[in-house]
Structure formats: structure tokens, C-alpha cells
Design an enzyme around this catalytic site. Structure first.
Site, PDB file in Angstrom:
ATOM      1  N   ASP A 210      84.871 -60.412  12.681  1.00  0.00           N
ATOM      2  CA  ASP A 210      85.216 -59.436  11.630  1.00  0.00           C
ATOM      3  C   ASP A 210      84.554 -58.099  11.950  1.00  0.00           C
ATOM      4  OD1 ASP A 210      82.845 -61.370  10.732  1.00  0.00           O
ATOM      5  OD2 ASP A 210      82.404 -59.359  10.009  1.00  0.00           O
ATOM      6  N   ASP A 212      82.535 -56.607   9.885  1.00  0.00           N
ATOM      7  CA  ASP A 212      81.549 -56.494   8.806  1.00  0.00           C
ATOM      8  C   ASP A 212      82.230 -55.717   7.670  1.00  0.00           C
ATOM      9  OD1 ASP A 212      79.023 -57.403   7.940  1.00  0.00           O
ATOM     10  OD2 ASP A 212      78.256 -55.378   8.057  1.00  0.00           O
TER      11      ASP A 212
HETATM   12  N1  LIG Z   1      79.717 -59.701   9.213  1.00  0.00           N
HETATM   13  C1  LIG Z   1      78.815 -60.618   9.509  1.00  0.00           C
HETATM   14  N2  LIG Z   1      77.528 -60.480   9.100  1.00  0.00           N
HETATM   15  C2  LIG Z   1      76.619 -61.424   9.422  1.00  0.00           C
HETATM   16  N3  LIG Z   1      76.903 -62.533  10.108  1.00  0.00           N
HETATM   17  C3  LIG Z   1      78.159 -62.698  10.515  1.00  0.00           C
HETATM   18  N4  LIG Z   1      78.716 -63.688  11.223  1.00  0.00           N
HETATM   19  C4  LIG Z   1      80.018 -63.398  11.355  1.00  0.00           C
HETATM   20  N5  LIG Z   1      80.315 -62.231  10.774  1.00  0.00           N
HETATM   21  C5  LIG Z   1      79.172 -61.767  10.227  1.00  0.00           C
END
Ligand SMILES: Nc1ncnc2[nH]cnc12
Ligand SMILES: CSC[C@H]1O[C@H](OP(=O)(O)O)[C@H](O)[C@@H]1O
Length: 282
Positions: A210, A212
Site C-alpha cells: 500500500d 500508507d
Molecule cells: N502502511 C503500513 N504501515 C505499517 N506497516 C505496514 N505493513 C504493510 N503496510 C503497512
């Protein structure tokens, strides 16, 4: 198992290695407690290695609940010297999209809950350098495997490790981007630093799930992450296969920066402490 064994820690979405022949499942107890699951000793295309799912095979252990000391100590006591850490991460850079891989070379510790982060203490004093937490030779093996598997990847960058289990707020995500971090996760600290204390070659294959939540339209949901995770697991399985073959054929000498880490003389230690130091220095 031979000297200088290979270990793999599987992260979110990678709970097994496909196509393996299981040699033995080891239930291990360590002076630091119990690892996340049984350690699987297996063979893939004739290459022997040890596998441990970081959150357990049924994903029942939260990032801050993982007993990182027990995991690393268990693998080290079984002879693991090369440790490939597979992790799901969020991306903090436009150029590292979901579905791609990042091979970070630095970590920023943003954990807050006081995870146990050292094998030392209680009578053993030791200090290791974490200036170079990633073994660049092992990272090169993973880079070649990413290219061989035709998976888009980005070499280098910092992994910021937050406490979790919640994902970040938008304000936090922007702060982390301001730090210059490339990816964000919840597990590689203290794992990488403990591997350093144990004198292992450690490198991370970070699978981007992703963006974030720093982008306007993003808010980071498990639903979205799970969709990408499936595809990332397929990519990771191909990369792991290639990396195992390459590493097995080209085992290299490891820079043992921890050899002089322990300052306490053996005469001042209990037999149990001497044994811990023997395993770590092996
Ligand atoms: N956005 C994110 N923040 C923290 N850990 C993650 N693992 C996968 N995506 C994440
Ligand atoms: C389900 S996404 C969040 C979760 O995934 C990562 O774990 P791992 O490094 O074991 O793949 C991240 O750090 C979080 O723990």
C-alpha cells in the site's frame, strides 16, 4: 544441517514456502522464550534451509508480541548464518508502488512499547554497531533474484519501524516522509539489530502492499492490503526460490562485527550466560 545454514523469516502473507519437502519441524525453546512457531527445516530444489513464520503460521502474533529474541536465537542455535527477512510494508515514495519490492539498507526505530531489543543484559554487557544493518552481499543475491523473477524492485532506502498494530495517522505518515524513509512496517526493528548481535548476514525483502496514508486518496485498509498481499506472495515465492539457489551455490564469508561486542569477561558469567555468548558468537 551443514555449517552456515540459510534461514527465512516469513512475514504477513508468507506463511509457508511453496513446493518444499519438509525434513523436520523443530519445537525450540530458547533462554529468551518460545519462538513464533515451530522452525521448519526443509528442502527446495535440493537446497536446505530453515523457515519461521514471524507471526505464526495462523497469523496469531501481533508485531509487538513477536518474541524477536527467541526467533533469532532459535535460528542461530540451528546454525543459521544467512537470514532472509520477508516483510509486508507500506510505501512512502511514489516510485515504489504496491506490488513492487523494496530492498532497504537502513532502519529507523520508531517503536514505542519497549520491545526487548538485545540479547545482552542481566550480567552480559555488549554493544554492536548498527551502522550497516543489512548485509550488502545478501541484498545483492535478493536483487538478482528480483530481476530474475521479473518483479519490479527498488534497491536501497530506509525502513521506518512503527509500533503498530494501528497504521499511522496522515500527520505521522507525512512526518515519516519528511524523514526521507522509503517504506514503513512494524517488525524489522529489533529483528535486524538482533540478527546483528547474533553475527548473521541479514537482508530484507520488503513487499509493498500500500501507499500508507500520505496520499490524498489513501487511508490504508486491511481489505486493500490483503488483495495486494496475495500477488506479493506469488512474487516473493519466485524470488525466494531463485535466491535460495544462488545463495546455496555462492555462500560468502560474513563480516562478524559482533565478535568483539561482549565486554564482560567469561570469568564473570554464569554457565548459562557463557552458553548464550557461545551461540551468538558461533
Ligand atoms: N502502511 C503500513 N504501515 C505499517 N506497516 C505496514 N505493513 C504493510 N503496510 C503497512
Ligand atoms: C497486515 S499488514 C501489517 C503487518 O504486516 C507487516 O508485518 P511483516 O513485517 O511481518 O510482514 C507489518 O510490519 C505489520 O506487522
Amino acid at each position: 544441517m551443514t555449517e552456515k545454514a540459510i534461514g527465512i523469516i516469513g512475514g504477513s502473507g508468507v506463511y509457508n514456502i511453496e513446493g518444499i519437502e519438509i525434513i523436520k519441524e523443530h519445537t525450540v525453546e530458547t533462554p529468551f522464550g518460545t519462538p513464533s512457531d515451530k522452525v521448519i527445516q526443509a528442502k527446495l530444489n535440493g537446497v536446505e534451509f530453515y523457515f519461521l513464520p514471524r507471526h505464526g503460521r495462523t497469523h496469531g502474533v501481533l508485531p509487538h508480541e513477536v518474541n524477536y529474541c527467541a526467533n533469532i536465537y532459535a535460528l542461530k542455535s540451528m546454525g543459521v548464518e544467512y537470514l532472509l527477512s520477508v516483510s509486508a510494508v507500506g510505501s512512502l515514495k511514489e516510485e515504489c508502488p504496491p506490488g513492487s519490492m523494496v530492498l532497504p539498507d537502513q532502519f529507523i526505530d520508531w517503536t514505542k512499547g519497549g520491545r526487548r531489543r538485545t540479547f545482552f543484559g542481566e550480567g552480559i554487557v555488549g554493544h554492536v554497531s548498527t551502522a550497516y544493518p543489512i548485509d550488502m552481499k545478501l541484498q545483492k543475491v535478493i536483487e538478482k533474484a528480483c530481476a530474475g523473477a521479473d518483479v519490479p524492485h527498488h534497491v536501497g532506502g530506509s525502513y521506518i519501524c512503527i509500533e503498530g498494530p494501528q497504521f499511522s495517522s496522515k500527520a505521522e505518515s507525512h512526518i515519516y516522509r519528511g524523514f526521507g524513509a522509503t517504506v514503513i512496517g512494524m517488525t524489522n526493528v529489533p529483528e535486524a539489530y538482533l540478527a546483528k548481535e547474533a553475527g548473521m548476514a541479514y537482508a530484507t525483502l520488503a513487499m509493498v502492499t500500500d501507499y500508507d496514508c500520505w496520499r490524498e486518496e489513501e487511508h490504508c485498509s486491511v481489505e486493500e492490503i490483503l488483495k495486494v498481499m496475495k500477488k506479493n506472495n506469488e512474487s516473493a515465492q519466485s524470488i525466494i526460490k531463485l535466491a535460495l539457489n544462488d545463495l546455496n551455490a555462492n555462500k560468502f564469508d560474513i563480516n562478524k562485527e559482533n565478535t568483539f561486542a561482549i565486554m564482560t569477561p567469561e570469568e564473570a558469567m554464569t554457565p548459562e550466560q557463557i552458553e548464550i555468548c557461545r551461540v551468538l558468537k558461533k
